[in-house]
Design an enzyme around this catalytic site. Sequence first.
Site, PDB file in Angstrom:
ATOM      1  N   ASP A   1      -1.040  -6.199  -0.075  1.00  0.00           N
ATOM      2  CA  ASP A   1      -1.384  -5.591   1.226  1.00  0.00           C
ATOM      3  C   ASP A   1      -2.886  -5.442   1.370  1.00  0.00           C
ATOM      4  OD1 ASP A   1       0.899  -5.105   2.696  1.00  0.00           O
ATOM      5  OD2 ASP A   1       1.217  -3.092   1.880  1.00  0.00           O
TER       6      ASP A   1
ATOM      7  N   LYS B   1      -1.092  -9.435   3.039  1.00  0.00           N
ATOM      8  CA  LYS B   1      -0.262  -8.961   4.159  1.00  0.00           C
ATOM      9  C   LYS B   1      -1.103  -8.014   5.003  1.00  0.00           C
ATOM     10  CE  LYS B   1       3.389  -5.967   3.591  1.00  0.00           C
ATOM     11  NZ  LYS B   1       2.965  -4.765   4.328  1.00  0.00           N
TER      12      LYS B   1
ATOM     13  N   GLU C   1       9.938  -4.250   9.767  1.00  0.00           N
ATOM     14  CA  GLU C   1      10.296  -2.942   9.189  1.00  0.00           C
ATOM     15  C   GLU C   1      10.795  -1.992  10.270  1.00  0.00           C
ATOM     16  OE1 GLU C   1       7.404  -1.143   6.571  1.00  0.00           O
ATOM     17  OE2 GLU C   1       8.556   0.737   6.465  1.00  0.00           O
TER      18      GLU C   1
ATOM     19  N   GLU D   1      -0.862  -5.468   8.584  1.00  0.00           N
ATOM     20  CA  GLU D   1       0.010  -4.831   9.575  1.00  0.00           C
ATOM     21  C   GLU D   1      -0.533  -5.076  10.980  1.00  0.00           C
ATOM     22  OE1 GLU D   1       0.778  -0.703   8.816  1.00  0.00           O
ATOM     23  OE2 GLU D   1       1.426  -1.087   6.759  1.00  0.00           O
TER      24      GLU D   1
ATOM     25  N   ASP E   1       0.840  -1.209   0.000  1.00  0.00           N
ATOM     26  CA  ASP E   1       0.000   0.000   0.000  1.00  0.00           C
ATOM     27  C   ASP E   1       0.873   1.256   0.000  1.00  0.00           C
ATOM     28  OD1 ASP E   1       0.857  -0.152   2.620  1.00  0.00           O
ATOM     29  OD2 ASP E   1      -1.132   0.016   3.516  1.00  0.00           O
ATOM     30  N   SER E   2       2.199   1.067  -0.042  1.00  0.00           N
ATOM     31  CA  SER E   2       3.104   2.196  -0.320  1.00  0.00           C
ATOM     32  C   SER E   2       2.745   2.833  -1.659  1.00  0.00           C
ATOM     33  CB  SER E   2       4.563   1.730  -0.337  1.00  0.00           C
ATOM     34  OG  SER E   2       4.731   0.623  -1.207  1.00  0.00           O
TER      35      SER E   2
END
Length: 278
Positions: free
Chosen positions: A95, A125, A194, A127, A56-57
């Site tokens: 993501d 993925k 990260e 978070e 999602d960057s």
Amino acid sequence: MTTERPVRVTIPDLRRMKSPPSAAHPQQRIVAVTAYDYTFARLLDQCGVDILLVGDSLGMVIHGADNTLAVTLDDMIYHARAVARAAQRAMVICDLPFGAFQCHPEAALTSAIRVLKESGSHAVKIEGGRIMAETVRFLVARGVPVIGHIGLTPQSVHAMGGFRMQGRDQASASRLLEDARVLDEAGASIIVLEGIPMPLAQQITQTVQAVTIGIGAGPGCDGQVLVLYDLLGLDERFQPRFVKRYMDGAHQVRQAVMAFADEVRKGTFPAPEHTVME
Ligand code: KIV
């Protein structure tokens, strides 16, 4: 280059790459790069990258936002579909964006099913540490491969007070180690680490069965990921310590486009070889 379709990288392959190296199987670190579109994904796949991460960057590097919070599930599916179409060998991880999984495990499952069905990605993925363990367990039990992501988790940018390294003091390092243990136990196949100090990343890697992929976490992880546009040096305003630029992309793109503009203005492009006369 061969025309045969390469064999797809799977989670068991990645787990084998993690297992302690031996004379028969020397250590092979896992290579992951973010991808957001068909053309780059095809090039990365041809390079033998193991994992294409549709991060999602993309909210920041493709859409120009200050953070990833506005990215929608539809945005992710749109980009992941293009990446999955290109990836013949690499595993594609997509993501789940902010808001698509936090409310309830059922909501996460609904989002994950959409991602796998509509984009062709192979895993999702999410978070978050122990707070997401129930969700990870719920998805894994229903056949969805899940990748965890702890440490500097960009979706928590406001809670962290910015994009800051995590796990620098003893209490926060212990919490992260526990987060990794809990996600591992819940069935996460891979955990992205990260923005944490190298000794902590190494300790987590040695503790969990899940494969660890680091970004800003030092060399002690099972693999490394970078944002594609960072490794290509496409934005010279962004140069954190953990990024290595493998080309001066911003300069090279500008040179190419300026050469094109110059030739158009001088009238030397298109030349006869670019022109059909009849
Ligand atoms: O969104 C992303 O690109 C990521 C990686 C940087 C790990 O989550």
